[in-house]
Write a protein that holds these residues in place. Structure first.
Motif, PDB file in Angstrom:
ATOM      1  N   GLY A   1       0.852  -1.183   0.000  1.00  0.00           N
ATOM      2  CA  GLY A   1       0.000   0.000   0.000  1.00  0.00           C
ATOM      3  C   GLY A   1       0.885   1.229   0.000  1.00  0.00           C
ATOM      4  N   THR A   2       0.302   2.382   0.225  1.00  0.00           N
ATOM      5  CA  THR A   2       1.126   3.582   0.331  1.00  0.00           C
ATOM      6  C   THR A   2       1.813   3.609   1.693  1.00  0.00           C
ATOM      7  N   LEU A   3       2.856   4.403   1.790  1.00  0.00           N
ATOM      8  CA  LEU A   3       3.585   4.514   3.060  1.00  0.00           C
ATOM      9  C   LEU A   3       2.665   5.003   4.169  1.00  0.00           C
ATOM     10  N   THR A   4       1.837   6.009   3.881  1.00  0.00           N
ATOM     11  CA  THR A   4       0.962   6.534   4.922  1.00  0.00           C
ATOM     12  C   THR A   4      -0.100   5.512   5.337  1.00  0.00           C
ATOM     13  N   ALA A   5      -0.606   4.750   4.388  1.00  0.00           N
ATOM     14  CA  ALA A   5      -1.614   3.743   4.726  1.00  0.00           C
ATOM     15  C   ALA A   5      -1.024   2.647   5.603  1.00  0.00           C
ATOM     16  N   LEU A   6       0.156   2.181   5.259  1.00  0.00           N
ATOM     17  CA  LEU A   6       0.804   1.130   6.039  1.00  0.00           C
ATOM     18  C   LEU A   6       1.182   1.624   7.430  1.00  0.00           C
ATOM     19  N   THR A   7       1.652   2.862   7.510  1.00  0.00           N
ATOM     20  CA  THR A   7       2.010   3.425   8.813  1.00  0.00           C
ATOM     21  C   THR A   7       0.774   3.610   9.677  1.00  0.00           C
ATOM     22  N   ALA A   8      -0.306   4.095   9.074  1.00  0.00           N
ATOM     23  CA  ALA A   8      -1.548   4.273   9.826  1.00  0.00           C
ATOM     24  C   ALA A   8      -2.035   2.931  10.377  1.00  0.00           C
ATOM     25  N   TRP A   9      -1.982   1.898   9.553  1.00  0.00           N
ATOM     26  CA  TRP A   9      -2.400   0.571  10.027  1.00  0.00           C
ATOM     27  C   TRP A   9      -1.540   0.130  11.206  1.00  0.00           C
ATOM     28  N   TYR A  10      -0.240   0.314  11.118  1.00  0.00           N
ATOM     29  CA  TYR A  10       0.663  -0.124  12.183  1.00  0.00           C
ATOM     30  C   TYR A  10       0.427   0.689  13.452  1.00  0.00           C
ATOM     31  N   ALA A  11      -0.060   1.916  13.286  1.00  0.00           N
ATOM     32  CA  ALA A  11      -0.350   2.774  14.429  1.00  0.00           C
ATOM     33  C   ALA A  11      -1.764   2.568  14.964  1.00  0.00           C
ATOM     34  N   GLY A  12      -2.506   1.621  14.396  1.00  0.00           N
ATOM     35  CA  GLY A  12      -3.849   1.344  14.871  1.00  0.00           C
ATOM     36  C   GLY A  12      -4.878   2.357  14.438  1.00  0.00           C
ATOM     37  N   ARG A  13      -4.594   3.054  13.322  1.00  0.00           N
ATOM     38  CA  ARG A  13      -5.511   4.051  12.791  1.00  0.00           C
ATOM     39  C   ARG A  13      -6.091   3.569  11.468  1.00  0.00           C
ATOM     40  N   PRO A  14      -7.262   4.088  11.090  1.00  0.00           N
ATOM     41  CA  PRO A  14      -7.837   3.711   9.798  1.00  0.00           C
ATOM     42  C   PRO A  14      -6.896   4.095   8.659  1.00  0.00           C
ATOM     43  N   SER A  15      -6.687   3.191   7.726  1.00  0.00           N
ATOM     44  CA  SER A  15      -5.816   3.460   6.588  1.00  0.00           C
ATOM     45  C   SER A  15      -6.534   4.380   5.607  1.00  0.00           C
ATOM     46  N   PRO A  16      -5.901   5.464   5.185  1.00  0.00           N
ATOM     47  CA  PRO A  16      -6.558   6.391   4.261  1.00  0.00           C
ATOM     48  C   PRO A  16      -6.800   5.797   2.882  1.00  0.00           C
ATOM     49  N   THR A  17      -5.988   4.805   2.498  1.00  0.00           N
ATOM     50  CA  THR A  17      -6.172   4.080   1.239  1.00  0.00           C
ATOM     51  C   THR A  17      -5.995   2.598   1.532  1.00  0.00           C
ATOM     52  N   PRO A  18      -6.462   1.712   0.652  1.00  0.00           N
ATOM     53  CA  PRO A  18      -6.417   0.281   0.953  1.00  0.00           C
ATOM     54  C   PRO A  18      -4.996  -0.258   1.075  1.00  0.00           C
ATOM     55  N   ILE A  19      -4.862  -1.287   1.920  1.00  0.00           N
ATOM     56  CA  ILE A  19      -3.631  -2.069   1.976  1.00  0.00           C
ATOM     57  C   ILE A  19      -3.998  -3.512   1.645  1.00  0.00           C
ATOM     58  N   ALA A  20      -3.033  -4.236   1.113  1.00  0.00           N
ATOM     59  CA  ALA A  20      -3.284  -5.621   0.709  1.00  0.00           C
ATOM     60  C   ALA A  20      -2.293  -6.539   1.399  1.00  0.00           C
ATOM     61  N   GLY A  21      -2.753  -7.743   1.720  1.00  0.00           N
ATOM     62  CA  GLY A  21      -1.884  -8.736   2.331  1.00  0.00           C
ATOM     63  C   GLY A  21      -2.456  -9.246   3.640  1.00  0.00           C
ATOM     64  N   PRO A  22      -1.889 -10.329   4.161  1.00  0.00           N
ATOM     65  CA  PRO A  22      -2.376 -10.939   5.405  1.00  0.00           C
ATOM     66  C   PRO A  22      -1.889 -10.165   6.626  1.00  0.00           C
ATOM     67  N   ALA A  23      -2.726  -9.319   7.165  1.00  0.00           N
ATOM     68  CA  ALA A  23      -2.336  -8.474   8.296  1.00  0.00           C
ATOM     69  C   ALA A  23      -2.415  -9.255   9.597  1.00  0.00           C
ATOM     70  N   PRO A  24      -1.328  -9.343  10.361  1.00  0.00           N
ATOM     71  CA  PRO A  24      -1.373 -10.039  11.645  1.00  0.00           C
ATOM     72  C   PRO A  24      -2.046  -9.168  12.693  1.00  0.00           C
ATOM     73  N   GLU A  25      -2.475  -9.775  13.772  1.00  0.00           N
ATOM     74  CA  GLU A  25      -2.999  -9.014  14.914  1.00  0.00           C
ATOM     75  C   GLU A  25      -1.816  -8.448  15.684  1.00  0.00           C
ATOM     76  N   LEU A  26      -1.773  -7.155  15.834  1.00  0.00           N
ATOM     77  CA  LEU A  26      -0.616  -6.492  16.412  1.00  0.00           C
ATOM     78  C   LEU A  26      -0.696  -6.460  17.933  1.00  0.00           C
ATOM     79  N   LEU A  27       0.451  -6.340  18.568  1.00  0.00           N
ATOM     80  CA  LEU A  27       0.533  -6.182  20.004  1.00  0.00           C
ATOM     81  C   LEU A  27       0.140  -4.747  20.383  1.00  0.00           C
ATOM     82  N   PRO A  28      -0.087  -4.480  21.686  1.00  0.00           N
ATOM     83  CA  PRO A  28      -0.518  -3.137  22.084  1.00  0.00           C
ATOM     84  C   PRO A  28       0.500  -2.061  21.736  1.00  0.00           C
ATOM     85  N   TYR A  29       0.009  -0.841  21.688  1.00  0.00           N
ATOM     86  CA  TYR A  29       0.858   0.326  21.447  1.00  0.00           C
ATOM     87  C   TYR A  29       1.910   0.389  22.550  1.00  0.00           C
ATOM     88  N   PRO A  30       3.184   0.603  22.192  1.00  0.00           N
ATOM     89  CA  PRO A  30       4.221   0.592  23.235  1.00  0.00           C
ATOM     90  C   PRO A  30       4.117   1.800  24.165  1.00  0.00           C
TER      91      PRO A  30
END
Length: 222
Positions: free
Chosen positions: A193-222
């Motif tokens: 996906g785009t850099l901002t979309a992937l970063t948003a997903w990793y930060a637990g925020r809605p992705s502004p554009t779609p991302i593709a792939g098998p997303a794992p369940e992430l651990l809590p925010y550090p």
């Protein structure tokens, strides 16, 4: 990260909330259970708390981020979230201005001074300020989204959030507009996906554009 980045983020936040009306202030933010009033109150309270971190550090002293810890922090957010819109924005602008003034007083030899926020230093504290301002500006759910996050901020946030990758996962992020990023060992999970979309997903925020792939369940925010 430079202080200029923090000032740019603060200016964007101030512009976004300028003229906030009552209906908008009461409206839902991106964060579950929080109105925009909650987010604004949190940002104002964080700014005051961090101003104190900086001021005490410059005196060679340490102080807790919030008196009373997390429970008091949460109670103050709830208590302040329902104030009139004009009061919310005035409080936010005053608190952020005081925080920027405090950061302006940090000299070249001060950045290694310790603070109690994450048992870190002023150098790490200004990074935390950057994260809070940029992320929560998007959390307001107004005209700013993670698509507005600068590439250097995304790179910084991905590094900060590395502890979110669970054990047994080799997370591979392949931005269409940036360098490959990976973390962890184990089963490959390749997301595109785009850099901002992937970063948003990793930060637990809605992705502004779609991302593709098998997303794992992430651990809590550090």
């Amino acid at each position: 990260m430079a202080l200029s980045d923090v000032k740019t983020a603060a200016a964007r936040l101030s512009t976004l909330v300028d003229g906030l009306d009552e209906s908008t202030a009461r409206g839902d933010s991106v964060l579950p259970g929080w109105s925009r009033g909650h987010v604004i109150t949190h940002l104002a309270n964080f700014s005051r708390a961090f101003t104190r971190q900086v001021e005490y550090a410059l005196r060679g002293e340490l102080i807790e981020v919030y008196d009373g810890g997390r429970p008091a922090r949460d109670a103050e957010i709830e208590a302040g979230a329902h104030r009139p819109a004009a009061e919310l924005t005035a409080d936010l602008n005053e608190a952020v201005a005081a925080l920027l003034a405090a950061w302006d007083r940090v000299g070249p030899d001060d950045w290694s001074r310790p603070i109690l926020h994450r048992n870190s230093t002023l150098a790490q504290g200004i990074d935390a300020t950057w994260r809070e301002l940029v992320i929560h500006t998007s959390d307001l759910g107004l005209s700013s989204t993670p698509d507005d996050w600068p590439a250097p901020f995304c790179a910084h946030l991905l590094e900060f959030l590395r502890p979110r990758t669970p054990d047994g996962v080799h997370l591979i992020l392949q931005p269409s507009d940036g360098p490959l990023w990976e973390n962890g060992t184990g089963q490959d999970h390749v997301l595109t996906g785009t850099l901002t979309a992937l970063t948003a997903w990793y930060a637990g925020r809605p992705s502004p554009t779609p991302i593709a792939g098998p997303a794992p369940e992430l651990l809590p925010y550090p």
